[in-house]
Design a protein around this motif. Structure first.
Motif: not given
Length: 146
Positions: A87-92, A98-103, A105-122
């Motif tokens: 959370m400290d890494r992604v919080a400004r 920080d959208q890029e930092a969050l992407e 972190v999520l990619e490493s946690e979920l082991d799948t590509p993440v695009d925060l601009k898609t409607s499939e992710l909340r």
């Protein structure tokens, strides 16, 4: 002579179908899903495996067994709970994320590509584990709980 060719074509088609059913539909179509341990069933893969049950019972059962054991019968997705360090890494400084930092972190946690601009992710900020459980139970969509 014509019957011979027809017989060979039918035999080849049946062998190909049998081989595909033995290796399982989900494993052939979505090898990147291997290793999933649960989630929502993919209706297309279930239908294809069920067709195998109708035409070739034993290979259809094997297809289901292989898809379940590999995890390829499940739809991709998951949830991630971020640690305080993440959370400290992604919080400004201003409290935004920080959208890029969050992407990343999520990619490493979920082991799948993440695009925060898609409607499939909340992405939601939750105050307790109970809130997260209630949200997950109420919506069968992919979540990233912060």
């Amino acid at each position: 002579m014509r019957i011979n060719r027809l017989s060979k074509a039918i035999a080849t088609g049946l062998c190909a179908g049998l081989i595909l059913q033995t290796t399982a539909c989900g494993t052939v179509l979505y090898p990147e899903r291997k290793g999933q341990t649960g989630g929502q069933l993919d209706p297309a893969i279930v239908a294809l495996d069920a067709i195998g049950l109708l035409f070739f019972f034993v290979p259809g059962v094997i297809a289901f067994a292989v898809d379940f054991s590999n995890g390829t019968i499940y739809l991709p997705g998951g949830s991630a709970e971020l640690t305080e360090e993440q959370m400290d890494r992604v919080a400004r400084e201003d409290g935004t994320v920080d959208q890029e930092a969050l992407e990343q972190v999520l990619e490493s946690e979920l082991d799948t590509p993440v695009d925060l601009k898609t409607s499939e992710l909340r992405v939601r900020s939750l105050q307790s584990v109970e809130q997260a459980r209630a949200l997950i139970d109420s919506q069968p969509t992919t979540l990233a709980a912060l």
